[in-house]
Scaffold this motif. Structure first.
Motif, mmCIF file in Angstrom:
data_model
loop_
_atom_site.group_PDB
_atom_site.id
_atom_site.type_symbol
_atom_site.label_atom_id
_atom_site.label_comp_id
_atom_site.label_asym_id
_atom_site.label_seq_id
_atom_site.Cartn_x
_atom_site.Cartn_y
_atom_site.Cartn_z
ATOM 1 N N ASP A 238 1.303 10.123 9.155
ATOM 2 C CA ASP A 238 1.719 9.127 8.163
ATOM 3 C C ASP A 238 0.859 9.240 6.908
ATOM 4 N N ASP A 239 0.944 10.384 6.256
ATOM 5 C CA ASP A 239 0.120 10.623 5.069
ATOM 6 C C ASP A 239 0.959 11.378 4.039
ATOM 7 N N LYS A 240 0.597 11.224 2.773
ATOM 8 C CA LYS A 240 1.312 11.873 1.669
ATOM 9 C C LYS A 240 2.833 11.622 1.767
ATOM 10 N N GLU A 241 3.651 12.690 1.831
ATOM 11 C CA GLU A 241 5.106 12.467 1.902
ATOM 12 C C GLU A 241 5.512 11.813 3.220
ATOM 13 N N GLY A 242 4.598 11.841 4.213
ATOM 14 C CA GLY A 242 4.864 11.124 5.467
ATOM 15 C C GLY A 242 4.942 9.609 5.258
ATOM 16 N N LYS A 243 4.302 9.116 4.224
ATOM 17 C CA LYS A 243 4.317 7.652 4.017
ATOM 18 C C LYS A 243 5.708 7.128 3.653
ATOM 19 N N PRO A 244 6.371 7.681 2.626
ATOM 20 C CA PRO A 244 7.747 7.200 2.405
ATOM 21 C C PRO A 244 8.676 7.482 3.590
ATOM 22 N N VAL A 245 8.459 8.612 4.263
ATOM 23 C CA VAL A 245 9.293 8.912 5.433
ATOM 24 C C VAL A 245 9.068 7.844 6.516
ATOM 25 N N GLY A 246 7.802 7.534 6.792
ATOM 26 C CA GLY A 246 7.482 6.500 7.788
ATOM 27 C C GLY A 246 8.028 5.136 7.383
ATOM 28 N N ILE A 247 7.909 4.814 6.106
ATOM 29 C CA ILE A 247 8.445 3.537 5.605
ATOM 30 C C ILE A 247 9.949 3.484 5.830
ATOM 31 N N HIS A 248 10.600 4.615 5.600
ATOM 32 C CA HIS A 248 12.044 4.664 5.799
ATOM 33 C C HIS A 248 12.412 4.408 7.271
ATOM 34 N N TYR A 249 11.726 5.065 8.191
ATOM 35 C CA TYR A 249 12.024 4.862 9.613
ATOM 36 C C TYR A 249 11.704 3.439 10.062
ATOM 37 N N PHE A 250 10.545 2.940 9.642
ATOM 38 C CA PHE A 250 10.061 1.662 10.162
ATOM 39 C C PHE A 250 10.683 0.464 9.470
ATOM 40 N N ILE A 251 10.840 0.565 8.162
ATOM 41 C CA ILE A 251 11.244 -0.622 7.397
ATOM 42 C C ILE A 251 12.674 -0.477 6.886
ATOM 43 N N GLY A 252 13.027 0.722 6.447
ATOM 44 C CA GLY A 252 14.390 0.940 5.995
ATOM 45 C C GLY A 252 14.694 0.340 4.635
ATOM 46 N N LYS A 253 13.663 -0.086 3.920
ATOM 47 C CA LYS A 253 13.828 -0.583 2.543
ATOM 48 C C LYS A 253 12.684 -0.036 1.714
ATOM 49 N N ARG A 254 12.918 0.081 0.417
ATOM 50 C CA ARG A 254 11.801 0.463 -0.440
ATOM 51 C C ARG A 254 10.900 -0.745 -0.641
ATOM 52 N N PRO A 255 9.578 -0.538 -0.554
ATOM 53 C CA PRO A 255 8.677 -1.662 -0.803
ATOM 54 C C PRO A 255 8.833 -2.189 -2.234
ATOM 55 N N LEU A 256 8.548 -3.454 -2.389
ATOM 56 C CA LEU A 256 8.518 -4.064 -3.714
ATOM 57 C C LEU A 256 7.138 -3.842 -4.338
#
Lengths: 334, 334
Positions: A238-256
Motif C-alpha cells: 500500500d505505497d505509491k500507486e498502491g495507495k489509490p489502488v488500495g483506496i479504490h478496493y477499500f473505499i470505492g470513492k475518491r477521498p475529499l
C-alpha cells in the motif's frame, strides 16, 4: 424569565449537539489549538466551505472521506519506521529458538538492531525478516504480539511509548474532521495488522477504516475450529500507486481530503486532487530538528522530493512543522 | 402540571432519539413487518439481547458488525447470477466491434445468452467473458456502464428491474440492524464494482462497506491526469474461505452476525460462529417455487448442501422463505 427559558435553551443545545451536523454549530472552543499560521487557516477554510449547506463547495457527509498516511504523518518515523523496530525486537525475542540465525549475517544484524547492514540486503532481506517476525502465527496470536509490544516498548531516542509519539496537532485534526462528519481512514505503507490493534484507542479510527500493506492469510480448519494463519508471502503493498489502488478496493470513492508526508503519498494526493469538485491535499513537512526531526529530499525514511515540487505547483498545503505546530506530541504518560 | 412538565418530556424524547442507542427506545412500529414465525423471533431476540446494556450478552456498537452475502441473500440469483446476464448483455453490445467473436464458439454462445454452452467452458471460459465485458476501461467508465445497465435492464422471468428483485424482508432486516447501531456490510462472491454503484441507493450500504470479488486495477498516468484501469486479471475471489479472508482484510473483526444462502457462505458463518461471546448465523433457504424459486442441495446456482447439515447441527437459523416471509419483493416501480 431565564428560569422559564432554561429548558428551551437546554433543548436548543441538545438539538444542536445531535445528528449529522453537530459540529457545525456553536463552537466556542478552538478545534485546532496546536495549529497556527496559514496551514491552520487553510484547514478551517476548507472544512467550513464543504460543510456549508448552502455554499457552492458543499459536499454531503457520505462523500466526506479523509485519508491519512501513518508513518511521518500521524506519528513519527525516525530513526527508522517503528514497525522495523518491532520486527527487530521480535527477531531478538525468537533468537533462542533459532540458533541457526547466529551464523546468518542478515538475521544476526537484525538481532543486533543493525539497520545499516540489514538495509544492505535490500527488499529480499526485509522480506526474510518480515517472514521471521510477522508470519507463521494466527491472526489472533499476531494481534496479541503487537498489543504487548506497543504497550511496553520504548522509542530509542525519546524514551516514550510509540503511541505517545503521535502528533498532537494531527489528533486534533482527526477529531475536528470527524466532528464535521468526515470519515477518517488510515492508508499506510505499513502493515495493516500492525496498526489495527491500537489505532482505535490512539487515533479513534476503527479497524475497518485502517488499510495498509499486508501479507497473505490462509483459512485453516482443524476439526471444529477455524483460524486464519499468516503466511510469509506479500499480499499487497500500500505505497505509491498502491495507495489509490488500495483506496479504490477499500473505499470505492475518491477521498475529499488526503494527508501525507512523503513521495510514497504522492499518488494518493494526486488521486484526491483529480476528484470532481472541491478537494484538499496536505503534506506534513518535517522541518523541526529540535522538537522532532528535519528531513525531506534526501531522506531514506519518508523522502519528500518530487512531492514538494508538485505541492508547490498545485498549491497544496505544506505544513511547516517547526512554525505551524505549537506542540508536537501529546503529554507523555509518565 | 402537564404544561410545566411538557418541556422536560420533550427533552426526554430528544435524548432518547439522539446518539448511539436511538432505536432501542420506544418502538411502536413493527421493525420486521414482512417476517413471521421462528426466524423472526430469533432475529428480534438476538438483537434485543446484544443491545441490552445491562445484559450478559451486551455487545458495544463498535463490535456490531453484520455481514451479508448478496446473490440469493439480498437479491435473487435465478435463473443465473445477474452479473452473468450483465456480462452477456455487455458482450452482445460490443459484438459489432468484434467480428471475430462470431467464429468463436464461447463468445458467440455468450452473445446468444446460451448459459449451458458457456458453462461447458468452465472457469477459463468465464474468465474470458469477464475479460471481454469487465476489463479494459477505467474504473469510472465501468461505473457508468453498470449504472446504465442496472437502470434499464429487465429480468428475463419477472420483467422487473434487477434492483426490484431484492428481498423486502432483507431490506427491513438491514434497516432494523442499522437502527440498532449495527454496521452492515456486503460480502459477496460477485464483483465489488458491479455492486457499489447501486448498493447505497438500494440497500443503504455505502461503497466502503461493500466487498466482493475483484479484478486487478492499475494506476495509469497520462500527463497531468490519472486513472485506474481495469485489467483482465483476477485480484481476489470472495467466496468460500475467501469470505473470512476478505472480512479479515476489510474489516479486521469477526462479524457479530452473518447472513448467507449457500455453501459459498459457509466459512463466513463458521468464522462468525467462532467469535468469542454471542453471535448469530442465518441461512436463507429458497423454498418458494411459486413466488421465487425453490432450490438447495443440487442447484448449480446457490447450492446449499453441506451448509444445511451444519446449520442443523449448530442450531443456526434457517429461513423457510415460503412460510417465514410474507412478501418477497418490494412493490415494482411500474
Amino acid at each position: 424569565m431565564l428560569r422559564i427559558l432554561f429548558p428551551y435553551i437546554f433543548i436548543l443545545l441538545l438539538v444542536s449537539g445531535c445528528g449529522e451536523n453537530s459540529a457545525t454549530t456553536i463552537e466556542t472552543v478552538d478545534p485546532l489549538p496546536s495549529w497556527q499560521g496559514d496551514s491552520r487557516d487553510a484547514l478551517i477554510e476548507f472544512v467550513e466551505s464543504v460543510t456549508n449547506e448552502g455554499g457552492a463547495n458543499y459536499v454531503p457527509p457520505a462523500d466526506r472521506i479523509a485519508t491519512f498516511d501513518n508513518d511521518g504523518t500521524l506519528w513519527a518515523e525516525q530513526p527508522v519506521y517503528f514497525q522495523l523496530i518491532f520486527a527487530f525486537d521480535r527477531v531478538k525475542q525468537l533468537a533462542d529458538q533459532h540458533p541457526e540465525w547466529q551464523g546468518d549475517s542478515l538475521m544476526s544484524a537484525a538481532i543486533r538492531g543493525d539497520v545499516k547492514t540489514v538495509s544492505g540486503f535490500g527488499m529480499g532481506g526485509l522480506l526474510k525478516i518480515v517472514a521471521a517476525s510477522h508470519a507463521g502465527m494466527t491472526t489472533t496470536e499476531f494481534e496479541g504480539i503487537v498489543t504487548e509490544w506497543i504497550e511496553t516498548a520504548r522509542h530509542p531516542v525519546s524514551g516514550r511509548k510509540y503511541t505517545e509519539m503521535v502528533y498532537q496537532p494531527m489528533l486534533e485534526l482527526l477529531a475536528y474532521l470527524r466532528a464535521n462528519d468526515f470519515k477518517t481512514f488510515i492508508v499506510s505503507g505499513g502493515g495493516i495488522e500492525f496498526m489495527r490493534p491500537w489505532a482505535e484507542a490512539v487515533y479513534g479510527i476503527p479497524p475497518e477504516q485502517v488499510m495498509g500493506s499486508s501479507i497473505k492469510v490462509e483459512w485453516e480448519e482443524s476439526g471444529d475450529s477455524f483460524v486464519l494463519r499468516r503466511l510469509p508471502e506479500l499480499n499487497f503493498i500500500d505505497d505509491k500507486e498502491g495507495k489509490p489502488v488500495g483506496i479504490h478496493y477499500f473505499i470505492g470513492k475518491r477521498p475529499l481530503a488526503a494527508f501525507g508526508n512523503s513521495d510514497g503519498d504522492l499518488q494518493m494526493l494526486q488521486w484526491t486532487d483529480g476528484r470532481e469538485g472541491p478537494s484538499f491535499q496536505m503534506y506534513i513537512h518535517h522541518t523541526d530538528a529540535e522538537r522532532e526531526w528535519a528531513y525531506d529530499r534526501d531522506s531514506h525514511i519518508g523522502g519528500l522530493d518530487k512531492g514538494l515540487d508538485i505541492a508547490a505547483e498545485k498549491g497544496w498545503v505544506v505544513v511547516d512543522m517547526k512554525n505551524d505546530w505549537k506542540t508536537i506530541y501529546p503529554p507523555a504518560s509518565e
